[in-house]
Design a protein around this motif. Structure first.
Motif, PDB file in Angstrom:
ATOM      1  N   LYS A 166      -1.227 104.237  34.242  1.00  0.00           N
ATOM      2  CA  LYS A 166      -0.779 103.660  35.511  1.00  0.00           C
ATOM      3  C   LYS A 166      -0.911 104.728  36.590  1.00  0.00           C
ATOM      4  CE  LYS A 166       1.340  99.929  33.679  1.00  0.00           C
ATOM      5  NZ  LYS A 166       0.834  98.602  33.899  1.00  0.00           N
ATOM      6  N   GLY A 167      -1.247 104.305  37.788  1.00  0.00           N
ATOM      7  CA  GLY A 167      -1.133 105.205  38.914  1.00  0.00           C
ATOM      8  C   GLY A 167       0.314 105.242  39.354  1.00  0.00           C
ATOM      9  N   HIS A 168       0.755 106.348  39.908  1.00  0.00           N
ATOM     10  CA  HIS A 168       2.134 106.464  40.371  1.00  0.00           C
ATOM     11  C   HIS A 168       2.479 105.317  41.318  1.00  0.00           C
ATOM     12  CE1 HIS A 168       5.353 109.400  42.184  1.00  0.00           C
ATOM     13  NE2 HIS A 168       5.898 108.388  41.572  1.00  0.00           N
ATOM     14  N   ARG A 169       1.511 104.927  42.166  1.00  0.00           N
ATOM     15  CA  ARG A 169       1.764 103.839  43.121  1.00  0.00           C
ATOM     16  C   ARG A 169       1.879 102.477  42.443  1.00  0.00           C
ATOM     17  NH1 ARG A 169      -3.609 103.958  46.813  1.00  0.00           N
ATOM     18  NH2 ARG A 169      -2.882 106.086  47.024  1.00  0.00           N
ATOM     19  N   ASP A 170       1.463 102.372  41.183  1.00  0.00           N
ATOM     20  CA  ASP A 170       1.624 101.117  40.444  1.00  0.00           C
ATOM     21  C   ASP A 170       3.065 100.897  39.994  1.00  0.00           C
ATOM     22  OD1 ASP A 170      -1.129 100.463  40.569  1.00  0.00           O
ATOM     23  OD2 ASP A 170      -1.547 101.667  38.785  1.00  0.00           O
ATOM     24  N   VAL A 171       3.848 101.992  39.924  1.00  0.00           N
ATOM     25  CA  VAL A 171       5.202 101.888  39.389  1.00  0.00           C
ATOM     26  C   VAL A 171       6.290 102.246  40.395  1.00  0.00           C
ATOM     27  CG1 VAL A 171       4.386 102.286  37.030  1.00  0.00           C
ATOM     28  CG2 VAL A 171       5.206 104.223  38.387  1.00  0.00           C
ATOM     29  N   GLN A 172       5.916 102.829  41.519  1.00  0.00           N
ATOM     30  CA  GLN A 172       6.866 103.161  42.585  1.00  0.00           C
ATOM     31  C   GLN A 172       6.160 103.015  43.924  1.00  0.00           C
ATOM     32  OE1 GLN A 172       8.361 107.192  41.578  1.00  0.00           O
ATOM     33  NE2 GLN A 172      10.367 106.225  41.551  1.00  0.00           N
ATOM     34  N   GLN A 173       6.948 102.857  44.971  1.00  0.00           N
ATOM     35  CA  GLN A 173       6.368 102.752  46.307  1.00  0.00           C
ATOM     36  C   GLN A 173       6.036 104.149  46.813  1.00  0.00           C
ATOM     37  OE1 GLN A 173       8.492 100.167  48.875  1.00  0.00           O
ATOM     38  NE2 GLN A 173       7.040 100.400  50.545  1.00  0.00           N
ATOM     39  N   THR A 174       4.759 104.524  46.704  1.00  0.00           N
ATOM     40  CA  THR A 174       4.291 105.854  47.053  1.00  0.00           C
ATOM     41  C   THR A 174       2.796 105.808  47.296  1.00  0.00           C
ATOM     42  OG1 THR A 174       4.123 108.148  46.280  1.00  0.00           O
ATOM     43  CG2 THR A 174       4.012 106.436  44.597  1.00  0.00           C
ATOM     44  N   LEU A 175       2.256 106.813  47.929  1.00  0.00           N
ATOM     45  CA  LEU A 175       0.805 106.944  48.092  1.00  0.00           C
ATOM     46  C   LEU A 175       0.177 107.698  46.919  1.00  0.00           C
ATOM     47  CD1 LEU A 175       0.587 107.786  51.903  1.00  0.00           C
ATOM     48  CD2 LEU A 175       0.128 105.595  50.780  1.00  0.00           C
ATOM     49  N   SER A 176       0.995 108.287  46.083  1.00  0.00           N
ATOM     50  CA  SER A 176       0.519 109.031  44.917  1.00  0.00           C
ATOM     51  C   SER A 176      -0.151 108.070  43.932  1.00  0.00           C
ATOM     52  CB  SER A 176       1.706 109.729  44.261  1.00  0.00           C
ATOM     53  OG  SER A 176       1.331 110.444  43.128  1.00  0.00           O
ATOM     54  N   PRO A 177      -1.236 108.439  43.324  1.00  0.00           N
ATOM     55  CA  PRO A 177      -1.845 109.754  43.203  1.00  0.00           C
ATOM     56  C   PRO A 177      -2.887 110.080  44.278  1.00  0.00           C
ATOM     57  CG  PRO A 177      -2.963 108.275  41.712  1.00  0.00           C
ATOM     58  CD  PRO A 177      -1.894 107.469  42.420  1.00  0.00           C
ATOM     59  N   GLY A 178      -2.819 109.430  45.410  1.00  0.00           N
ATOM     60  CA  GLY A 178      -3.820 109.635  46.451  1.00  0.00           C
ATOM     61  C   GLY A 178      -4.953 108.641  46.278  1.00  0.00           C
ATOM     62  N   ASP A 179      -5.535 108.220  47.375  1.00  0.00           N
ATOM     63  CA  ASP A 179      -6.568 107.173  47.327  1.00  0.00           C
ATOM     64  C   ASP A 179      -7.765 107.542  46.458  1.00  0.00           C
ATOM     65  OD1 ASP A 179      -4.984 105.699  49.045  1.00  0.00           O
ATOM     66  OD2 ASP A 179      -6.200 106.133  50.831  1.00  0.00           O
ATOM     67  N   GLN A 180      -8.239 108.783  46.565  1.00  0.00           N
ATOM     68  CA  GLN A 180      -9.445 109.175  45.831  1.00  0.00           C
ATOM     69  C   GLN A 180      -9.188 109.284  44.324  1.00  0.00           C
ATOM     70  OE1 GLN A 180     -12.485 109.285  47.405  1.00  0.00           O
ATOM     71  NE2 GLN A 180     -11.208 108.480  49.051  1.00  0.00           N
ATOM     72  N   LEU A 181      -8.086 109.886  43.929  1.00  0.00           N
ATOM     73  CA  LEU A 181      -7.759 109.982  42.501  1.00  0.00           C
ATOM     74  C   LEU A 181      -7.433 108.607  41.937  1.00  0.00           C
ATOM     75  CD1 LEU A 181      -7.282 111.535  39.905  1.00  0.00           C
ATOM     76  CD2 LEU A 181      -5.015 112.193  40.777  1.00  0.00           C
ATOM     77  N   TYR A 182      -6.747 107.777  42.709  1.00  0.00           N
ATOM     78  CA  TYR A 182      -6.422 106.427  42.254  1.00  0.00           C
ATOM     79  C   TYR A 182      -7.693 105.636  41.954  1.00  0.00           C
ATOM     80  CZ  TYR A 182      -3.937 101.932  42.098  1.00  0.00           C
ATOM     81  OH  TYR A 182      -3.413 100.725  41.715  1.00  0.00           O
ATOM     82  N   GLU A 183      -8.683 105.780  42.806  1.00  0.00           N
ATOM     83  CA  GLU A 183      -9.970 105.099  42.592  1.00  0.00           C
ATOM     84  C   GLU A 183     -10.610 105.553  41.279  1.00  0.00           C
ATOM     85  OE1 GLU A 183     -14.098 105.167  44.981  1.00  0.00           O
ATOM     86  OE2 GLU A 183     -12.350 104.584  46.193  1.00  0.00           O
ATOM     87  N   ILE A 184     -10.485 106.832  40.973  1.00  0.00           N
ATOM     88  CA  ILE A 184     -11.056 107.376  39.730  1.00  0.00           C
ATOM     89  C   ILE A 184     -10.330 106.821  38.513  1.00  0.00           C
ATOM     90  CG2 ILE A 184     -11.283 109.494  38.354  1.00  0.00           C
ATOM     91  CD1 ILE A 184     -11.832 110.947  41.061  1.00  0.00           C
TER      92      ILE A 184
END
Length: 193
Positions: A166-184
């Motif tokens: 999961k990306g951090h933003r999938d489980v909490q309201q945050t921009l983490s892990p960042g747009d570029q890392l999230y895409e990866i």
């Protein structure tokens, strides 16, 4: 040239017997142990019930590091912020990934983290990439280190073979892990929204 430096660093860690203790499976790459990045003693006592199903990937949103010396310092900075400012029992993540291509032990496989909120912390491993990945991607060696760590988790029985990323933003309201890392990470085979 930097790839060669990373390989030499891993070889040196293995030669010195660092990052290859009992906590690591034979098939796992070296993990820089807490004592090697000069972590403060942990005050954490809550254990994870292994194996866990989930891995939450985040970024620190702070400074990046691309050498072992800089990453050691950055891991110390993150721990200081978490333990001294936020009053966590330790650095919040189970593992930290540096742009040097090395994995730094945070709370490790067995200890519950403080990385994704009360619902997700007891049922997941928290992996963070040191840096801010809103507008740039981590280098390939950092991605390889994270993937190797996940394979290690399965091999040593800390992660279920059908684990979910999961990306951090999938489980909490945050921009983490960042747009570029999230895409990866959305392209990783174990990713689930």
């Amino acid at each position: 040239m930097s790839q060669l430096c990373v390989l030499l660093a891993w070889a040196l860690l293995a030669q010195l017997g660092l990052g290859t203790g009992e906590e690591d499976s034979a098939c796992c790459g070296p993990i820089v142990p807490r004592k090697e990045w000069r972590a403060l003693p942990s005050r954490c006592i809550q254990e994870l019930k292994l194996p866990v199903r989930y891995v939450v990937v985040s970024h620190t949103a702070g400074s990046s590091c691309d050498t072992p010396a800089l990453c050691r310092q950055q891991a110390q900075n993150v721990q200081h912020y978490h333990a001294q400012t936020l009053d966590f029992c330790d650095v919040g993540y189970n593992f930290l990934i540096g742009e040097d291509g090395l994995v730094y032990e945070g709370r490790g496989w067995n200890t519950k983290g403080d990385h994704a909120g009360v619902t997700w912390n007891p049922i997941s491993i928290g992996i963070t990439f040191m840096g801010n990945y809103m507008e740039r991607s981590p280098p390939p060696r950092a991605i390889r280190a994270a993937k190797s760590l996940l394979a290690c988790g399965v091999a040593r029985g800390a992660l279920l073979s059908n684990y979910e990323v999961k990306g951090h933003r999938d489980v909490q309201q945050t921009l983490s892990p960042g747009d570029q890392l999230y895409e990866i990470i959305q392209k990783w085979p174990h990713y689930r929204e």
